[in-house]
Design a protein around this motif. Sequence first.
Motif, PDB file in Angstrom:
ATOM      1  N   ALA A  17       0.872  -1.161   0.042  1.00 13.96           N
ATOM      2  CA  ALA A  17       0.060  -0.088   0.138  1.00 13.96           C
ATOM      3  C   ALA A  17       1.024   1.344  -0.156  1.00 13.96           C
ATOM      4  O   ALA A  17       0.595   2.311  -0.849  1.00 13.96           O
ATOM      5  N   VAL A  18       1.802   1.258   0.974  1.00 16.86           N
ATOM      6  CA  VAL A  18       2.973   2.488   0.819  1.00 16.86           C
ATOM      7  C   VAL A  18       3.477   2.561  -0.508  1.00 16.86           C
ATOM      8  O   VAL A  18       3.524   3.684  -0.956  1.00 16.86           O
ATOM      9  N   VAL A  19       4.042   1.524  -0.927  1.00 19.47           N
ATOM     10  CA  VAL A  19       4.640   1.717  -2.237  1.00 19.47           C
ATOM     11  C   VAL A  19       3.582   1.967  -3.356  1.00 19.47           C
ATOM     12  O   VAL A  19       3.970   3.024  -4.340  1.00 19.47           O
ATOM     13  N   GLY A  20       2.534   1.395  -3.297  1.00 21.17           N
ATOM     14  CA  GLY A  20       1.506   1.925  -4.355  1.00 21.17           C
ATOM     15  C   GLY A  20       1.018   3.432  -4.137  1.00 21.17           C
ATOM     16  O   GLY A  20       0.980   4.121  -5.270  1.00 21.17           O
ATOM     17  N   ILE A  21       1.092   4.110  -3.086  1.00 20.40           N
ATOM     18  CA  ILE A  21       0.770   5.328  -2.843  1.00 20.40           C
ATOM     19  C   ILE A  21       1.941   6.172  -3.251  1.00 20.40           C
ATOM     20  O   ILE A  21       1.535   7.200  -4.051  1.00 20.40           O
ATOM     21  N   LEU A  22       3.060   5.772  -3.027  1.00 23.31           N
ATOM     22  CA  LEU A  22       4.395   6.416  -3.432  1.00 23.31           C
ATOM     23  C   LEU A  22       4.216   6.649  -5.036  1.00 23.31           C
ATOM     24  O   LEU A  22       4.626   7.692  -5.764  1.00 23.31           O
ATOM     25  N   VAL A  23       3.832   5.439  -5.909  1.00 22.44           N
ATOM     26  CA  VAL A  23       3.971   5.480  -7.323  1.00 22.44           C
ATOM     27  C   VAL A  23       2.802   6.340  -7.768  1.00 22.44           C
ATOM     28  O   VAL A  23       2.799   7.296  -8.634  1.00 22.44           O
ATOM     29  N   TYR A  24       1.556   6.270  -7.059  1.00 21.89           N
ATOM     30  CA  TYR A  24       0.550   7.035  -7.324  1.00 21.89           C
ATOM     31  C   TYR A  24       0.864   8.927  -7.329  1.00 21.89           C
ATOM     32  O   TYR A  24       0.546   9.564  -8.316  1.00 21.89           O
TER      33      TYR A  24
END
Length: 180
Positions: A17-24
């Motif tokens: 989730a954290v990595v997904g948010i960073l990519v977002y």
Amino acid sequence: METKQSNPLVQFGIISAVVGILVYVILYLGGVKLFMSPVAYIGYAIPIVFAVLACLKQKKNDGGFLEFSKALKISFGVFVITAITTTIVSYVLMNYIDKEFSEAMQQASMEMTEKMMKKFGAPQDSIDKAIAEASKSNPFSASKMALGFAFSCIFWFLISLIVALIVKKKNPANEMPQTM
């Protein structure tokens, strides 16, 4: 003294989730063109990688064995945690933080729809009607975001089935003896 092992579903779900948010956020900072480019598909690879890693960690914790049902639960859990967090971030960003970006995304989406419809030979009146309908609605409303989340869960469940099939390994000690 026995040490408590961490729960791979929660551990890798949060990391994903954290990595997904960073990519977002990186895609957002890159602007509408980057956000709607094929580069954005990397967002789909992230939870897959972390779901597999979570299953492999659980398999290691369980002595090299992982039942299909447990693998399915873990991988789908990672996907749901990632999807719900990125959906919430997207909703907040598009509706409260940067409404102009939301409008630019909607405009770019309508332009893309128009190009695609022309490419497939749709009549101009159909194109105009589709664009008019799209301009009336907010693609980032709570109801549309919730519907998108629900459809993404269906997609992620199908991917979870594949992940679980790949990483599962039955423990022969747990199998019932065959009788004749």
